[in-house]
Every structure is written in C-alpha cells, then in structure tokens.
Scaffold this motif. Structure first.
Motif, short mmCIF file in Angstrom:
data_model
loop_
_atom_site.label_atom_id
_atom_site.label_comp_id
_atom_site.label_asym_id
_atom_site.label_seq_id
_atom_site.Cartn_x
_atom_site.Cartn_y
_atom_site.Cartn_z
N GLU A 1 -6.01 5.98 7.48
CA GLU A 1 -6.56 4.97 6.59
C GLU A 1 -5.46 4.09 6.01
O GLU A 1 -5.61 2.87 5.90
CB GLU A 1 -7.35 5.65 5.46
N GLU A 2 -4.33 4.72 5.65
CA GLU A 2 -3.21 3.94 5.11
C GLU A 2 -2.63 3.00 6.14
O GLU A 2 -2.28 1.85 5.84
CB GLU A 2 -2.12 4.88 4.59
N ARG A 3 -2.54 3.46 7.39
CA ARG A 3 -2.03 2.60 8.45
C ARG A 3 -2.91 1.36 8.64
O ARG A 3 -2.43 0.24 8.79
CB ARG A 3 -1.94 3.38 9.77
N VAL A 4 -4.23 1.59 8.63
CA VAL A 4 -5.16 0.48 8.80
C VAL A 4 -5.01 -0.52 7.65
O VAL A 4 -4.96 -1.74 7.87
CB VAL A 4 -6.61 1.00 8.87
N GLN A 5 -4.89 -0.01 6.43
CA GLN A 5 -4.76 -0.90 5.28
C GLN A 5 -3.45 -1.68 5.31
O GLN A 5 -3.42 -2.89 5.04
CB GLN A 5 -4.84 -0.08 3.99
N ILE A 6 -2.36 -1.02 5.69
CA ILE A 6 -1.04 -1.69 5.73
C ILE A 6 -1.05 -2.80 6.77
O ILE A 6 -0.59 -3.93 6.52
CB ILE A 6 0.06 -0.66 6.04
N ALA B 1 0.84 -1.20 0.00
CA ALA B 1 0.00 0.00 0.00
C ALA B 1 0.87 1.25 0.00
O ALA B 1 1.86 1.34 0.72
CB ALA B 1 -0.92 0.00 1.23
N GLY B 2 0.50 2.24 -0.82
CA GLY B 2 1.22 3.51 -0.84
C GLY B 2 2.56 3.42 -1.56
O GLY B 2 2.82 2.52 -2.35
N GLN B 3 3.42 4.43 -1.28
CA GLN B 3 4.77 4.54 -1.87
C GLN B 3 4.73 4.50 -3.39
O GLN B 3 5.54 3.83 -4.05
CB GLN B 3 5.70 3.43 -1.32
N GLU B 4 3.80 5.25 -3.97
CA GLU B 4 3.66 5.28 -5.43
C GLU B 4 4.90 5.77 -6.15
O GLU B 4 5.25 5.24 -7.22
CB GLU B 4 2.43 6.12 -5.82
N PRO B 5 5.61 6.82 -5.65
CA PRO B 5 6.83 7.24 -6.36
C PRO B 5 7.87 6.14 -6.49
O PRO B 5 8.50 5.99 -7.53
CB PRO B 5 7.33 8.41 -5.51
N LEU B 6 8.05 5.35 -5.42
CA LEU B 6 9.03 4.27 -5.47
C LEU B 6 8.57 3.17 -6.41
O LEU B 6 9.36 2.60 -7.18
CB LEU B 6 9.28 3.71 -4.07
#
Length: 594
Positions: free
Chosen positions: A184-189, A15-20
């Motif tokens: 929200e990102e924390r919950v998803q991760i 989840a997240g870290q789209e640039p990487l």
C-alpha cells in the motif's frame, strides 16, 4: 538565498518515514537539539525530506523560504567558509569578503550528503562553527565574522566508513531508515510522485494549506517551548537510561531533555511526561549507545521519594501531531546465486596466526611500493626483496598539487604596480597527508586449507599495527560466504583488532568481481572526498575464481598477496595482479623470509 515554493517536493506530501519527519520537526522547533544524522540506503526519501524541511521551517525573513545549502564532498575550504571576492578586487581594487555556504545556510538547513566521507579539515570547521554559531575568518587579508546558525542534516552509509566521533556526537538525533515498504505504501509513493512529475506547480498548490499549517504549528511550538518545564524526577529517569546505555559524557542527557521538552511543546503541553521521554529515546541513543563492559557498575537506584513520574500524556492530539513510532530498521543482505562463484560450505572460524611482519613504503609519486618483511631483532632495519608486478604501462592516477591554491591577496599586494599581477603566489602546502589502507580479504571456503586463512589474518594484524603507529586510516572488506561485507569501516587504524579477526569465519564461494567493483567505487569516493589521498590496497586471496576484472581499476597502489599454498597453482593470482596493475607476492615467500 531564495527559492520558489514549488521547487521541491512538499514535506507534507512525503509518505511514511515518520521517525525522520519527527526528528526534523523537533530540530526545526529547537535548533539547540543539534541537527539530524540519517543512516539509510538509496530511495528512502532522505534528501527529499531534508530539502522539503526548508519549506515548512519558519525563516528569518518571513517573505521567503528558509535557506537550504548543500555541502558537496569535494568542496573547498573557501567555498565553505567564504573568501576574498576576486571579482571586486579586480574591478574596484578593494578587498571584500565573499560569503560561503555557512553564510548562505544561516537561519536554514545545511545538508551534507555522505557526511562520513567529508574531509577531516572541513569536519573541523563544521565543529567549530556549529558549536559557536559564528563563522570567523582570519586569512587572505580578511578579518570577518558572521552569524552561522543552521540546522545540520547529514546522511551516511555506515559501510563506506564511520563518522568521526566528535562530529557524530554533534548531531543531536539520529534516524536509521529502511527502503522496505508495504504494498500500500509503495502504491501511494508512486502515485504521489507521478502526480508531482506531471504538474509540479499544481501538486504543490494542493499541499500549500498543509504546508502552511505545519509551518504555523512549528512557529507556535517555538514560542511555547519557553514555557515547558521538566521535573527533576524525569531528569533523573533520563540520567538513569543514559547510564544504562553507557554513553560518553552528558551531551546525551542534555540533548534528550531538550528533545523531550520540544516534543511536549509540539503536542501543546507545558509539562514533560514520560511519553515525551520515550518518544525521542531511540533518536537520542541510536548513535550514542555503547556495549557495556563487565567491570562497569549498575546505575544507582533513585531514592524512594524521588521515583520517576510514570503519568501518561493527554490522549488528545492536535493537528499535525507526530506519531510515536520506532525507528525503521532493516539492513539488507544481497542474495546471489551464481553457481560458478558461490559455494554452500558453512562458515568456519579460525584463530589468527602471529602477525606476519609486512612493511609498506609508498613513494611520493604514488606509482610504486615495496613490500618486505621487517627484521624484529633489529629495529629500524628491513630485510626482504623488492616485489615484481608493477606495470609502468598501466595508467595511475595523477597526484594533485601539494599547494593549496593561489594566495590572491599576497599576489596582488606584492605587485601593486602590475595589473593584473604577472606572478602568482601559491599558498603553502598543508602539512601531513591522508593515507588509507584498504584490505580485501578472501573469506571463501577455499582459503581454509593448510592454515591459509589464519596466516592471512596475521598479515592484516601487521598492516593494522603499522597503520596505527603512523595514525593512518584503515578499512577491511571481506568477500565470501554471503557476499561482500564491511569487516572494519574506515577508521583511524585501531590499536587492537585481534578480537575482530579472531571471530571472523570463512565459507561459501568467491564473489571476486563484485568485491573489486565495490572496492573501485569505494576508493573513487574516498579520493574525491579527500584531496591528495594516498591509498594502498591489499588483496589477500588464493585466486580460485574465474572472474574477469581486466576492465576494472583500483586507484592508488595495489598489492595482491597470493595465499594459495600448493606446489601446483590452481588459482589465478598472478594473472589477476597483471590485470589490475598490482604487485604480486606469494604469502609463502613472506613466511619464509620472516
């Protein structure tokens, strides 16, 4: 090198870290971009994404995943490049080559954690191989070469030392990550990680279609890349932006055009547009951008007939289309509220005094040093006194052997009748030795009295001067004000650091134990990364702290320079030196002798 598909967390499940993600995908499509450098704290999915990339990267062998090899900090040159296969020599009495990590990474990913701490000789080898794509070995009676084309992925923490400019420029793209997430990102991760831990196989099976689709998209983009074209107008725009960023050479221009063309292929287009240029701009410039000096001229304006094309890319997005997002930023500042160690006085800047000549002599056994004033009037001669404080009862790290291992080939062929060989021949020791000067500077409010802080800066100026002449490395940590901060990351000692010290202020309390803990961990990493490293630590403090450091150890040699300038000592400089097994010297004695 094969691995089960379920062995790593799926790339598409992160989840997240789209640039990487975008940077890794672009380099997987076009390895000529040159790899990815990742700067970020713990817990930001650096290694997870790097490992997961091999699961979606088309491999040379379609039946297996692309190889993934990790280069440890303490690895040997033999392990990296390959060497004599001793098992076959002993069994069959035949010279044979045993592949190293570069061979195992061919066609896949070579991952280097904390690449800024990698030993210089290994960095040199990586530079040679990454530039040519071929690993050539001529030693130990072996003449061998093999293809070694891999995607180089490195992580680093800038506070632990800068990356050599030659290697930094070798990375095509750089991403700076943050471990700060929305709720929200924390919950998803956490939810995704919990599902993976409960049943890794079922979790990976749930993402196998996304993994397969992404791999196919990367494969299609590789083929489409051959048809992508970039106009001269946009090439001129890239050149203009590189000029404004004041980057060295034209490697940045080359990488930028390659990355933009790859981005166009990734979105299914055959022509590069301005959106492609902008989508990869920060990835290309983050580690190349430099501060512009006053005497540099602005870039020439493009001719009126050759204006950049500002057309936009098509609005349609295909599946797995990467989103254009800014690279995450967020260097964090640790907050402390220990009333016994912290003050609230605002920082004040003081000019440095003239350099206080301090010479350091490190003996070959690594167990003693001499601190003395240098007579400026008589070059090559020193005056001063041997400093007390060295404790022979304190255990010091044992230096490693100067030999570079056993020369098995020569050992065997020199005794053809003896099996196994009765006498082992060692390889000759490498010339030169890495030396690191680590300075811990007390920047708390108590150092502002009677010009003490300015004199401490003068000591640092002289340490830097001698380290520069000897081409040795230097790092400076400051403790005070808001915590422990890197003033100068590990670099080859700069010729001029006066401006850096001039702007340095003092204030706040004295987080002494935190500083020593950080220094202890830092030195441990440096000694692990560089075999035979000699480190010299200088602690400049007035000793105004109640911290207990008797349980801490600093590797190498340590000198505590007590900056307190008072008839009656209120600080604990001498006690601290005894606890750390360091030599103790008064700054006032240096001033008198000089």
């Amino acid at each position: 090198m094969t691995r089960l598909a379920s062995s790593d967390f799926p790339f598409t499940a992160v989840a997240g870290q789209e640039p990487l993600k975008l940077a890794l995908i672009l380099c997987a499509i076009n390895p000529h971009i040159g790899g990815v450098l990742i700067s970020g704290p713990r817990g930001s999915a650096k290694s997870t994404l790097a490992r997961g990339l091999s699961g979606v990267m088309p491999s040379l062998d379609s039946e297996h995943l692309a190889p993934f090899a990790t280069l440890p900090l303490g690895t040997s040159e033999d392990r990296l490049l390959g060497a004599l296969d001793l098992e076959q020599v002993l069994q069959d009495k035949q010279v044979a080559f045993k592949p190293g990590l570069l061979s195992k990474a061919h066609g896949g990913v070579l991952y280097v954690d904390e690449v800024n701490l990698l030993a210089d000789h290994l960095v040199d080898q990586l530079l040679d191989v990454s530039a040519s794509g071929v690993n050539r070995i001529e030693r130990d009676g072996i003449s061998h070469e093999h293809a070694a084309r891999f995607l180089l992925v490195g992580t680093m923490n800038p506070d632990e030392g800068e990356l050599r400019p030659q290697l930094k420029d070798r990375f095509g793209l750089m991403v700076a990550l943050s471990n700060q997430y929305s709720l929200e990102e924390r919950v998803q991760i956490v939810r995704l990680r919990d599902e993976y831990d409960q049943d890794p196989q079922a979790f990976c099976d749930a993402f196998k279609y996304k993994q397969r689709n992404l791999k196919n998209s990367i494969r299609l983009a590789r083929h489409a890349l051959e048809q992508v074209r970039c106009s001269d107008e946009l090439r001129l725009e890239v050149a203009r932006r590189c000029h404004l960023a004041n980057i060295d050479g034209v490697r940045g221009d080359i990488v930028w055009i390659r990355a933009a063309m790859t981005h166009a292929a990734w979105r299914g287009a055959k022509v590069v547009v301005l959106d492609d240029i902008q989508a990869v701009e920060e990835l290309v410039l983050r580690h190349r951008r430099q501060v512009k000096t006053q005497n540099q001229s602005p870039p020439p304006s493009p001719p009126p007939s050759r204006r950049p094309d500002h057309s936009r890319s098509p609005s349609q997005n295909k599946g797995n289309q990467p989103q254009d997002q800014e690279s995450a930023q967020g260097n964090q500042t640790n907050e402390h509220n220990d009333s016994g160690e912290w003050g609230s006085m605002e920082p004040h800047a003081l000019a440095s005094s003239a350099p206080i000549n301090v010479g350091v002599q490190i003996e070959s056994n690594g167990q003693s040093s001499t601190l003395a004033c240098i007579d400026e009037m008589t070059p090559g001669k020193r005056k001063g006194k041997q400093l007390s404080g060295y404790r022979p009862d304190v255990a010091h790290p044992v230096e490693r052997s100067s030999a570079d291992g056993i020369d098995w080939f020569r050992s065997i062929i020199s005794q053809p009748q003896a099996w196994p060989p009765k006498e082992l021949i060692h390889k000759p020791a490498k010339t030169g030795q890495a030396v690191l000067h680590l300075v811990l500077l007390d920047t708390s409010a108590s150092t502002l009295s009677q010009g003490v802080f300015a004199h401490a800066k003068g000591v640092i100026l002289d340490i830097a001067h001698h380290a520069y002449l000897a081409r040795e490395q230097m790092a400076i940590l400051g403790f005070g004000q808001d915590g422990v901060a890197s003033i100068l990351p590990k670099v080859r000692a700069p010729k001029e650091i006066a401006d850096l010290l001039e702007d340095l202020g003092a204030g706040g309390g004295t987080p002494f134990r935190v500083a020593i803990e950080n220094a202890s961990q830092y030195l441990a990493k440096q000694h692990k990364a560089t075999t035979g490293l000699k480190s010299q630590t200088y602690i400049l403090t007035d000793g105004r702290t109640q911290a207990d450091v008797s349980d801490l150890v600093l590797q190498g040699n340590t000198v505590l320079i007590d900056t307190e300038n008072a008839p009656v000592k209120r600080g604990r400089g001498q006690d601290i030196a005894q606890h750390l097994g360091a030599q103790y010297v008064l700054l006032s004695s240096l001033l008198e002798n000089c």
